[in-house]
Design a protein around this motif. Structure first.
Motif, PDB file in Angstrom:
ATOM      1  N   SER A 184      36.522  48.948  54.681  1.00 17.87           N
ATOM      2  CA  SER A 184      37.762  48.231  54.989  1.00 17.87           C
ATOM      3  C   SER A 184      38.914  48.697  54.115  1.00 17.87           C
ATOM      4  CB  SER A 184      37.551  46.722  54.796  1.00 17.87           C
ATOM      5  OG  SER A 184      37.105  46.450  53.480  1.00 17.87           O
ATOM      6  N   THR A 185      38.630  49.534  53.124  1.00 18.78           N
ATOM      7  CA  THR A 185      39.658  50.132  52.282  1.00 18.78           C
ATOM      8  C   THR A 185      39.311  51.611  52.107  1.00 18.78           C
ATOM      9  OG1 THR A 185      38.408  49.456  50.335  1.00 18.78           O
ATOM     10  CG2 THR A 185      40.239  48.034  50.994  1.00 18.78           C
ATOM     11  N   ARG A 186      40.222  52.351  51.503  1.00 20.36           N
ATOM     12  CA  ARG A 186      39.955  53.787  51.352  1.00 20.36           C
ATOM     13  C   ARG A 186      38.723  54.027  50.470  1.00 20.36           C
ATOM     14  NH1 ARG A 186      44.163  58.633  49.537  1.00 20.36           N
ATOM     15  NH2 ARG A 186      42.685  60.341  49.884  1.00 20.36           N
ATOM     16  N   LEU A 187      38.582  53.217  49.414  1.00 24.71           N
ATOM     17  CA  LEU A 187      37.395  53.312  48.568  1.00 24.71           C
ATOM     18  C   LEU A 187      36.707  51.952  48.531  1.00 24.71           C
ATOM     19  CD1 LEU A 187      35.563  54.829  46.575  1.00 24.71           C
ATOM     20  CD2 LEU A 187      37.093  54.073  44.736  1.00 24.71           C
ATOM     21  N   ASN A 188      35.475  51.915  48.993  1.00 21.48           N
ATOM     22  CA  ASN A 188      34.658  50.705  48.942  1.00 21.48           C
ATOM     23  C   ASN A 188      33.526  50.929  47.948  1.00 21.48           C
ATOM     24  OD1 ASN A 188      36.144  49.551  51.127  1.00 21.48           O
ATOM     25  ND2 ASN A 188      34.306  48.430  51.709  1.00 21.48           N
ATOM     26  N   GLN A 189      33.561  50.221  46.849  1.00 18.03           N
ATOM     27  CA  GLN A 189      32.488  50.299  45.861  1.00 18.03           C
ATOM     28  C   GLN A 189      31.630  49.045  46.011  1.00 18.03           C
ATOM     29  OE1 GLN A 189      34.841  50.793  42.216  1.00 18.03           O
ATOM     30  NE2 GLN A 189      34.029  52.857  42.031  1.00 18.03           N
ATOM     31  N   THR A 244      46.805  49.319  54.390  1.00 19.05           N
ATOM     32  CA  THR A 244      47.461  49.889  53.217  1.00 19.05           C
ATOM     33  C   THR A 244      46.669  51.075  52.687  1.00 19.05           C
ATOM     34  OG1 THR A 244      48.276  47.697  52.639  1.00 19.05           O
ATOM     35  CG2 THR A 244      48.344  49.365  50.919  1.00 19.05           C
ATOM     36  N   LYS A 245      47.364  52.171  52.379  1.00 17.59           N
ATOM     37  CA  LYS A 245      46.701  53.371  51.903  1.00 17.59           C
ATOM     38  C   LYS A 245      46.316  53.232  50.436  1.00 17.59           C
ATOM     39  CE  LYS A 245      49.165  56.475  55.068  1.00 17.59           C
ATOM     40  NZ  LYS A 245      50.061  57.646  55.170  1.00 17.59           N
ATOM     41  N   ASN A 246      45.296  54.019  50.058  1.00 17.36           N
ATOM     42  CA  ASN A 246      44.879  54.113  48.655  1.00 17.36           C
ATOM     43  C   ASN A 246      44.522  52.771  48.029  1.00 17.36           C
ATOM     44  OD1 ASN A 246      45.376  56.783  49.022  1.00 17.36           O
ATOM     45  ND2 ASN A 246      46.968  56.980  47.482  1.00 17.36           N
ATOM     46  N   THR A 247      43.913  51.891  48.808  1.00 25.08           N
ATOM     47  CA  THR A 247      43.457  50.623  48.255  1.00 25.08           C
ATOM     48  C   THR A 247      41.959  50.707  47.938  1.00 25.08           C
ATOM     49  OG1 THR A 247      43.113  49.767  50.495  1.00 25.08           O
ATOM     50  CG2 THR A 247      45.192  49.220  49.419  1.00 25.08           C
ATOM     51  N   VAL A 248      41.549  49.844  47.004  1.00 22.01           N
ATOM     52  CA  VAL A 248      40.185  49.873  46.501  1.00 22.01           C
ATOM     53  C   VAL A 248      39.584  48.474  46.600  1.00 22.01           C
ATOM     54  CG1 VAL A 248      38.718  50.319  44.493  1.00 22.01           C
ATOM     55  CG2 VAL A 248      40.751  51.726  44.900  1.00 22.01           C
ATOM     56  N   ARG A 249      38.322  48.418  47.007  1.00 15.99           N
ATOM     57  CA  ARG A 249      37.557  47.174  46.947  1.00 15.99           C
ATOM     58  C   ARG A 249      36.251  47.468  46.237  1.00 15.99           C
ATOM     59  NH1 ARG A 249      38.417  45.385  51.567  1.00 15.99           N
ATOM     60  NH2 ARG A 249      39.795  43.709  50.917  1.00 15.99           N
ATOM     61  N   SER A 250      35.893  46.620  45.280  1.00 18.91           N
ATOM     62  CA  SER A 250      34.681  46.831  44.507  1.00 18.91           C
ATOM     63  C   SER A 250      33.947  45.506  44.380  1.00 18.91           C
ATOM     64  CB  SER A 250      35.024  47.389  43.123  1.00 18.91           C
ATOM     65  OG  SER A 250      33.859  47.732  42.412  1.00 18.91           O
ATOM     66  N   ILE A 251      32.738  45.427  44.939  1.00 15.63           N
ATOM     67  CA  ILE A 251      31.972  44.178  44.981  1.00 15.63           C
ATOM     68  C   ILE A 251      30.596  44.415  44.367  1.00 15.63           C
ATOM     69  CG2 ILE A 251      30.961  42.411  46.486  1.00 15.63           C
ATOM     70  CD1 ILE A 251      33.163  43.078  48.512  1.00 15.63           C
ATOM     71  N   GLN A 252      30.242  43.577  43.393  1.00 15.52           N
ATOM     72  CA  GLN A 252      28.948  43.691  42.745  1.00 15.52           C
ATOM     73  C   GLN A 252      28.252  42.326  42.706  1.00 15.52           C
ATOM     74  OE1 GLN A 252      31.721  45.335  41.026  1.00 15.52           O
ATOM     75  NE2 GLN A 252      31.064  47.087  42.256  1.00 15.52           N
ATOM     76  N   ARG A 253      26.969  42.335  43.024  1.00 17.30           N
ATOM     77  CA  ARG A 253      26.139  41.128  42.920  1.00 17.30           C
ATOM     78  C   ARG A 253      25.518  41.096  41.526  1.00 17.30           C
ATOM     79  NH1 ARG A 253      21.870  39.240  47.411  1.00 17.30           N
ATOM     80  NH2 ARG A 253      23.224  40.637  48.599  1.00 17.30           N
ATOM     81  N   LEU A 254      25.675  39.971  40.849  1.00 19.10           N
ATOM     82  CA  LEU A 254      25.184  39.823  39.485  1.00 19.10           C
ATOM     83  C   LEU A 254      24.072  38.772  39.433  1.00 19.10           C
ATOM     84  CD1 LEU A 254      28.657  39.704  37.692  1.00 19.10           C
ATOM     85  CD2 LEU A 254      27.192  41.698  38.003  1.00 19.10           C
ATOM     86  N   PRO A 255      23.132  38.912  38.503  1.00 17.00           N
ATOM     87  CA  PRO A 255      22.069  37.910  38.380  1.00 17.00           C
ATOM     88  C   PRO A 255      22.627  36.590  37.847  1.00 17.00           C
ATOM     89  CG  PRO A 255      21.969  39.447  36.550  1.00 17.00           C
ATOM     90  CD  PRO A 255      23.013  39.988  37.493  1.00 17.00           C
ATOM     91  N   ASN A 256      22.037  35.512  38.265  1.00 15.40           N
ATOM     92  CA  ASN A 256      22.456  34.197  37.780  1.00 15.40           C
ATOM     93  C   ASN A 256      21.227  33.301  37.602  1.00 15.40           C
ATOM     94  OD1 ASN A 256      24.349  32.301  36.903  1.00 15.40           O
ATOM     95  ND2 ASN A 256      24.612  31.440  38.937  1.00 15.40           N
ATOM     96  N   SER A 312      31.005  39.441  41.616  1.00 12.48           N
ATOM     97  CA  SER A 312      32.242  39.902  40.984  1.00 12.48           C
ATOM     98  C   SER A 312      32.913  40.849  41.958  1.00 12.48           C
ATOM     99  CB  SER A 312      31.934  40.625  39.672  1.00 12.48           C
ATOM    100  OG  SER A 312      33.079  41.304  39.199  1.00 12.48           O
ATOM    101  N   ALA A 313      34.195  40.619  42.228  1.00 13.42           N
ATOM    102  CA  ALA A 313      34.858  41.448  43.246  1.00 13.42           C
ATOM    103  C   ALA A 313      36.320  41.698  42.898  1.00 13.42           C
ATOM    104  CB  ALA A 313      34.767  40.772  44.614  1.00 13.42           C
ATOM    105  N   ILE A 314      36.721  42.943  43.068  1.00 14.68           N
ATOM    106  CA  ILE A 314      38.130  43.330  43.011  1.00 14.68           C
ATOM    107  C   ILE A 314      38.539  43.698  44.429  1.00 14.68           C
ATOM    108  CG2 ILE A 314      39.771  45.058  42.205  1.00 14.68           C
ATOM    109  CD1 ILE A 314      38.198  45.277  39.633  1.00 14.68           C
ATOM    110  N   HIS A 315      39.635  43.117  44.897  1.00 17.77           N
ATOM    111  CA  HIS A 315      40.092  43.339  46.270  1.00 17.77           C
ATOM    112  C   HIS A 315      41.483  43.970  46.280  1.00 17.77           C
ATOM    113  CE1 HIS A 315      36.865  40.766  47.897  1.00 17.77           C
ATOM    114  NE2 HIS A 315      37.133  39.941  46.913  1.00 17.77           N
ATOM    115  N   GLU A 316      41.645  44.931  47.183  1.00 17.08           N
ATOM    116  CA  GLU A 316      42.955  45.526  47.477  1.00 17.08           C
ATOM    117  C   GLU A 316      43.674  46.008  46.212  1.00 17.08           C
ATOM    118  OE1 GLU A 316      43.521  46.139  50.445  1.00 17.08           O
ATOM    119  OE2 GLU A 316      42.296  44.729  51.555  1.00 17.08           O
ATOM    120  N   PHE A 317      42.926  46.587  45.301  1.00 15.76           N
ATOM    121  CA  PHE A 317      43.523  47.164  44.098  1.00 15.76           C
ATOM    122  C   PHE A 317      44.192  48.488  44.454  1.00 15.76           C
ATOM    123  CE2 PHE A 317      42.917  50.076  40.427  1.00 15.76           C
ATOM    124  CZ  PHE A 317      43.768  49.448  39.528  1.00 15.76           C
ATOM    125  N   VAL A 318      45.409  48.686  43.962  1.00 12.97           N
ATOM    126  CA  VAL A 318      46.142  49.933  44.221  1.00 12.97           C
ATOM    127  C   VAL A 318      46.339  50.651  42.883  1.00 12.97           C
ATOM    128  CG1 VAL A 318      48.204  50.998  45.206  1.00 12.97           C
ATOM    129  CG2 VAL A 318      47.342  48.837  46.141  1.00 12.97           C
TER     130      VAL A 318
END
Length: 419
Positions: A34-39, A275-287, A379-385
């Motif tokens: 959904s973004t140029r870089l999906n982590q 939007t160009k050059n946007t970044v999304r990074s989503i990580q699942r963490l233990p709880n 933990s998630a970062i959305h639409e970071f430019v």
């Protein structure tokens, strides 16, 4: 018909778009970027989106969510199910987690125009005169036509008898994937030599299906992993409705190939560029200790400058805003603004509002949230430019962020044993 545009990664946007909605059909699958870089993996992204939707549906008093998932294999335990099917089950559970009645329709391959699984089969037959098929093509399944799927959805929508139920759907005909290829070739009028071999690895077949099936590898990989299972409808979960007269696979293929059976026009905004050059990074963490999102967010703010004490300093004001600085710099690398009216114990939201690593200060956000009743933390970062040139960013800062989150995961895993 009224089209509404929604940013599903945003709880606010999803809540607004579901206003006045009685029944919602959930067809979301995040295998495509959904973004140029999906982590982040598709299963963690699907987990986040389903949690957003469940929260928004509960806030609006939606009467029912109708979810289209996947048939589950019966011969093995849940821990051995493919990641793709395990994710489909997880989404089913998350959609139900906020109290809205959910009806889950579990299907195998849906045969119809535009369907990703059938398109792969169609393209393989179109491109290859000889198909050397791996062992998994002998696995059995029950496909269903798009027409029959829509009829079943129509029966279930608003039907209180199927609230809180999981239903497996499929035509009575049981076929192997190899037989589906043969029948599709016959329907297309193509003479194809199709045979299976036991030595064709799953990894090689992913490349084979992706290249000749004209399908992105990110989509093919989890699908192929799922096809190794026997995916047939169980008697106790089968859809029971005498009025449904199922199309055979041959009939389904004929319907799918009919040029007059076109998909409806999508709204204009669906075709608009994001939007160009946007970044999304989503990580699942233990709880494991079932800590709150507030606790995890606060630990992260303390842990990051401590872990990088030789390089980074953090400054936080009374409002909860925080900036991360290089030790020798007076300007922040990253500035986060806490949003108290959209944060609670289970979710902490920060807007990205400054820093010399950031190109846009009015765009993008960071969040920590618990999902599945606190079983996991996201933990998630959305639409970071990013401000760095793109090729430099993906080789440096992006990789560093993933490494940092991996270390934070290890910290949380270690922390549970130190308490």
């Amino acid at each position: 018909m009224e089209w509404r545009q929604v940013e599903l990664f945003s709880i606010t946007s999803t809540t607004e778009v579901l206003q006045g909605v009685d029944y919602a059909i959930y067809l979301i699958h995040s295998m495509s970027a959904s973004t140029r870089l999906n982590q982040g993996s598709f299963q963690d992204t699907d987990l986040l989106l389903a949690d957003n939707f469940a929260r928004a549906a509960a806030a609006n008093g939606v009467k029912q969510i109708l979810y289209l998932g996947g048939i589950l294999p019966k011969e093995i335990g849940e821990e051995k199910i493919s990641i793709h099917l395990r994710s489909r089950l997880e989404v089913e559970e998350v959609l139900s987690s906020k109290g809205t009645p959910v009806t889950s329709l579990r299907a195998g391959i849906i045969v119809g125009p535009g369907g990703s699984s059938f398109e792969m089969i169609h393209n393989l037959i179109e491109k290859l005169p000889i198909l050397v098929c791996p062992q998994w093509t002998l696995s059995k399944t029950q496909s269903i036509s798009l027409k029959d799927t829509l009829q079943i959805m129509d029966v279930c929508l608003g039907n209180q008898k199927v609230y809180h139920k999981s239903i497996e759907i499929g035509a009575p005909e049981i076929l192997t994937y190899k037989e589906m290829l043969e029948k599709t070739a016959h329907a297309m009028g193509k003479k194809r030599w199709i045979f299976s071999v036991p030595v064709f690895s799953v990894g090689l077949s992913k490349l084979w299906v992706s290249y000749f099936g004209k399908t992105p590898s990110k989509l093919v990989s989890p699908l192929v992993e799922s096809l190794k299972h026997t995916l047939t409808v169980s008697e106790e979960l089968a859809f029971k409705q005498e009025k449904i007269v199922y199309l055979s696979f041959d009939q389904s293929v004929k319907e799918a190939l009919d040029p007059d059976n076109k998909l409806p026009e999508l709204p204009k905004f669906k075709r608009e560029a994001s939007t160009k050059n946007t970044v999304r990074s989503i990580q699942r963490l233990p709880n494991t200790r079932h800590r709150s999102a507030l606790w995890v967010a606060n630990r992260y703010k303390v842990w990051l400058p401590t872990f990088f004490s030789f390089l980074i300093n953090a400054k936080e004001n009374r409002s909860g805003d925080i900036g991360f600085y290089l030790l020798w710099s007076s300007k922040p690398m990253l500035q986060l603004t806490w949003i108290p009216d959209r944060s609670d114990m289970k979710r902490q939201l920060f807007y990205i509002t400054g820093g010399w690593l950031v190109k846009r200060f009015d765009y993008g956000w960071l969040e920590f949230r618990e999902v599945m009743g606190g079983k996991y933390m996201i933990s998630a970062i959305h639409e970071f430019v990013p401000r760095l040139p793109w090729f430099i960013y993906v080789s440096t800062q992006a990789k560093l962020h993933l490494w940092v989150m991996h270390r934070f995961r290890r910290y949380l895993e270690k922390y549970k044993f130190d308490l």
